[in-house]
Every structure is written in structure tokens, then in C-alpha cells.
Design a protein around this motif. Structure first.
Motif, PDB file in Angstrom:
ATOM      1  N   THR A 215       0.804  -1.217   0.000  1.00  0.00           N
ATOM      2  CA  THR A 215       0.000   0.000   0.000  1.00  0.00           C
ATOM      3  C   THR A 215       0.839   1.269   0.000  1.00  0.00           C
ATOM      4  O   THR A 215       0.312   2.344  -0.245  1.00  0.00           O
ATOM      5  N   THR A 216       2.158   1.161   0.283  1.00  0.00           N
ATOM      6  CA  THR A 216       2.961   2.374   0.356  1.00  0.00           C
ATOM      7  C   THR A 216       3.931   2.525  -0.822  1.00  0.00           C
ATOM      8  O   THR A 216       4.575   3.542  -0.938  1.00  0.00           O
ATOM      9  N   VAL A 217       4.030   1.509  -1.652  1.00  0.00           N
ATOM     10  CA  VAL A 217       4.914   1.609  -2.808  1.00  0.00           C
ATOM     11  C   VAL A 217       4.178   2.300  -3.947  1.00  0.00           C
ATOM     12  O   VAL A 217       3.078   1.918  -4.301  1.00  0.00           O
ATOM     13  N   ILE A 218       4.778   3.341  -4.510  1.00  0.00           N
ATOM     14  CA  ILE A 218       4.156   4.063  -5.617  1.00  0.00           C
ATOM     15  C   ILE A 218       5.135   4.117  -6.780  1.00  0.00           C
ATOM     16  O   ILE A 218       6.335   3.949  -6.607  1.00  0.00           O
ATOM     17  N   SER A 219       4.608   4.337  -7.978  1.00  0.00           N
ATOM     18  CA  SER A 219       5.471   4.493  -9.137  1.00  0.00           C
ATOM     19  C   SER A 219       6.036   5.910  -9.156  1.00  0.00           C
ATOM     20  O   SER A 219       5.472   6.837  -8.567  1.00  0.00           O
ATOM     21  N   THR A 220       7.141   6.086  -9.866  1.00  0.00           N
ATOM     22  CA  THR A 220       7.786   7.395  -9.928  1.00  0.00           C
ATOM     23  C   THR A 220       6.867   8.445 -10.542  1.00  0.00           C
ATOM     24  O   THR A 220       6.863   9.603 -10.127  1.00  0.00           O
ATOM     25  N   ASP A 221       6.067   8.044 -11.527  1.00  0.00           N
ATOM     26  CA  ASP A 221       5.178   9.002 -12.194  1.00  0.00           C
ATOM     27  C   ASP A 221       4.121   9.572 -11.253  1.00  0.00           C
ATOM     28  O   ASP A 221       3.571  10.636 -11.513  1.00  0.00           O
ATOM     29  N   GLU A 222       3.827   8.861 -10.167  1.00  0.00           N
ATOM     30  CA  GLU A 222       2.840   9.367  -9.218  1.00  0.00           C
ATOM     31  C   GLU A 222       3.341  10.576  -8.447  1.00  0.00           C
ATOM     32  O   GLU A 222       2.571  11.241  -7.754  1.00  0.00           O
ATOM     33  N   LEU A 223       4.629  10.872  -8.550  1.00  0.00           N
ATOM     34  CA  LEU A 223       5.152  12.071  -7.896  1.00  0.00           C
ATOM     35  C   LEU A 223       4.806  13.334  -8.681  1.00  0.00           C
ATOM     36  O   LEU A 223       4.911  14.441  -8.142  1.00  0.00           O
ATOM     37  N   LEU A 224       4.418  13.166  -9.942  1.00  0.00           N
ATOM     38  CA  LEU A 224       4.001  14.326 -10.723  1.00  0.00           C
ATOM     39  C   LEU A 224       2.749  14.942 -10.112  1.00  0.00           C
ATOM     40  O   LEU A 224       1.904  14.252  -9.544  1.00  0.00           O
ATOM     41  N   ARG A 225       2.634  16.237 -10.239  1.00  0.00           N
ATOM     42  CA  ARG A 225       1.540  17.031  -9.643  1.00  0.00           C
ATOM     43  C   ARG A 225       1.621  17.033  -8.115  1.00  0.00           C
ATOM     44  O   ARG A 225       0.638  17.340  -7.447  1.00  0.00           O
ATOM     45  N   GLN A 226       2.800  16.678  -7.576  1.00  0.00           N
ATOM     46  CA  GLN A 226       3.059  16.801  -6.145  1.00  0.00           C
ATOM     47  C   GLN A 226       4.020  17.967  -5.930  1.00  0.00           C
ATOM     48  O   GLN A 226       4.771  18.351  -6.825  1.00  0.00           O
ATOM     49  N   ARG A 227       3.984  18.515  -4.731  1.00  0.00           N
ATOM     50  CA  ARG A 227       4.875  19.625  -4.401  1.00  0.00           C
ATOM     51  C   ARG A 227       6.112  19.113  -3.679  1.00  0.00           C
ATOM     52  O   ARG A 227       6.028  18.236  -2.824  1.00  0.00           O
ATOM     53  N   GLY A 228       7.251  19.701  -4.064  1.00  0.00           N
ATOM     54  CA  GLY A 228       8.498  19.359  -3.415  1.00  0.00           C
ATOM     55  C   GLY A 228       9.185  20.599  -2.891  1.00  0.00           C
ATOM     56  O   GLY A 228       8.923  21.715  -3.348  1.00  0.00           O
ATOM     57  N   THR A 229      10.065  20.401  -1.932  1.00  0.00           N
ATOM     58  CA  THR A 229      10.820  21.503  -1.332  1.00  0.00           C
ATOM     59  C   THR A 229      12.291  21.356  -1.703  1.00  0.00           C
ATOM     60  O   THR A 229      12.886  20.288  -1.507  1.00  0.00           O
ATOM     61  N   ILE A 230      12.867  22.402  -2.256  1.00  0.00           N
ATOM     62  CA  ILE A 230      14.286  22.379  -2.593  1.00  0.00           C
ATOM     63  C   ILE A 230      15.094  22.352  -1.303  1.00  0.00           C
ATOM     64  O   ILE A 230      14.915  23.200  -0.424  1.00  0.00           O
ATOM     65  N   LEU A 231      15.991  21.406  -1.187  1.00  0.00           N
ATOM     66  CA  LEU A 231      16.738  21.231   0.055  1.00  0.00           C
ATOM     67  C   LEU A 231      18.024  22.055   0.092  1.00  0.00           C
ATOM     68  O   LEU A 231      18.416  22.549   1.145  1.00  0.00           O
ATOM     69  N   GLU A 232      18.690  22.177  -1.033  1.00  0.00           N
ATOM     70  CA  GLU A 232      19.979  22.876  -1.030  1.00  0.00           C
ATOM     71  C   GLU A 232      20.270  23.412  -2.430  1.00  0.00           C
ATOM     72  O   GLU A 232      19.848  22.845  -3.436  1.00  0.00           O
TER      73      GLU A 232
END
Length: 205
Positions: free
Chosen positions: A125-142
Motif C-alpha cells: 500500500t505504500t509503494v508508488i510508481s515514480t510518475d505518481e510524484l508528478l503534480r506533487q509539491r516538493g521543497t528544494i533542500l539545497e
């Protein structure tokens, strides 16, 4: 028994046991380090065939499966050598015992892996495909993400798992600095392209 375990006849099984313990420790530490995103999917056509027979058809994590296989190989090998010693007074050669243990361990691991897959549904239930990260927000770390100069970003998926990817701005003139959030809009291989989360229209998405 421990001294016997280190003799040449038992050496393959001792090595397998040590590797099993090492992988187990890596898995235990890994639970505290967040999700490791490996970009590789097994096609559905592979299921129902050899993978099912090996116990991998239920999407059991490969390191868990490998740990189980090493454990089954070790148990089968020790059992074979103990039985040979009881019957003939001496263990088999390590090569002969290893061959028998590999076959018996693989058969035993099929049952063990299928059982583990049933009692560990959380992995499915917690494994997702890489494409599922699209339309998600990310924070630049450095650093600062610019075209041709990606920066590392952190994305938290719907299961609360953290993913770390390299990000460039979608538009040539944009720059996304450390601490800023951005919307991932497309992917090219392992590289994601994002739009900086600055205007109200983008924030409503």
C-alpha cells in the motif's frame, strides 16, 4: 555446534547466515531513513510465472525475499549435514550439500515468501510508481535549481513517505532556491521539472 558451523562442510551456510544478518540490519536501519525510491517496475506479464514460483509475485520487497532465501538455505544446509552425519558418520562435501540446500531452500522459501507477503500488506500500500510524484509539491533542500543545473528536492507522497529527486525549473528563466516549494509537472528519466510555487493560481492546484 558453533565450532562445527565454521568447518569447511558448513562454511557456505555460515556465510549465508552472516549475509542474512547483514541484510537484516540494513533493512532495520532503512526503516528509519525513509523510503528508498528505486525506479524499476516489474511488468505484469512476469507475474504468474517464475516470479510467483519463487515467491516474488506478491510484490514482496526484494531484500526481505533475499533474507528469507538465505535463511531457508542455511536451515536446509544445516539439516542436510546433520542428517548425513547421523546416517554416515560424516557430513557431505560442501559442494554437494550446497546443491541440495539450494534446491530445498528455494522450495521452502516459496512458502515462506508467500506467507510473508500475506502478513506484510503495508509494503503493497505504500509503494508508488515514480510518475505518481508528478503534480506533487516538493521543497528544494539545497542550492538553487536552474535549467541545466538541477537541485535536490524532497517530496512527501500521500502515504507520508519521503522521496528525494533532482529538480530543474520547467521554464528556462525560472530559478527555485533552497527552502522554496515547487509543483512537479513533468519528468525526463530521473530528472523532474517543476514550476515555482509563487503565484496564487498555481497554489490552488
Amino acid at each position: 555446534m558453533f565450532a562445527q558451523f565454521l568447518t569447511p562442510s558448513y562454511l557456505p551456510f555460515a556465510c549465508a547466515f552472516v549475509v542474512m544478518i547483514g541484510i537484516g540490519l540494513i533493512e532495520a536501519v532503512g526503516f528509519g531513513l525513509g523510503h528508498l525510491d528505486l525506479d524499476g517496475d516489474v511488468g505484469t506479464e512476469a507475474h504468474g510465472g517464475m516470479l510467483d514460483w519463487l515467491g516474488l509475485g506478491g510484490e514482496l520487497p526484494i531484500l526481505i525475499w533475499l533474507t528469507s532465501l538465505l535463511g531457508c538455505f542455511t536451515l536446509a544446509g544445516v539439516a542436510i549435514q546433520q542428517a548425513a552425519t547421523s546416517l554416515t558418520g560424516a557430513p557431505l562435501t560442501w559442494g554437494l550439500a550446497s546443491g541440495g540446500a539450494l534446491l530445498a531452500g528455494a522450495l521452502l522459501n516459496t512458502l515462506a515468501a508467500n506467507g510473508l507477503a500475506r502478513i506484510m500488506p503495508g509494503f503493497e500500500t505504500t509503494v508508488i510508481s515514480t510518475d505518481e510524484l508528478l503534480r506533487q509539491r516538493g521543497t528544494i533542500l539545497e542550492g538553487t535549481a536552474r535549467r541545466g543545473s538541477p537541485a535536490r528536492a524532497k517530496i512527501v507522497d500521500r502515504h507520508g513517505q519521503a522521496h528525494f529527486v533532482m529538480v530543474e525549473p520547467h521554464d528556462d528563466g525560472d530559478a527555485i532556491g533552497a527552502g522554496e516549494t515547487a509543483l512537479l509537472v513533468r519528468r525526463q528519466g530521473k530528472l523532474f521539472f517543476a514550476m515555482p510555487d509563487r503565484d496564487r493560481l498555481l497554489r490552488s492546484m
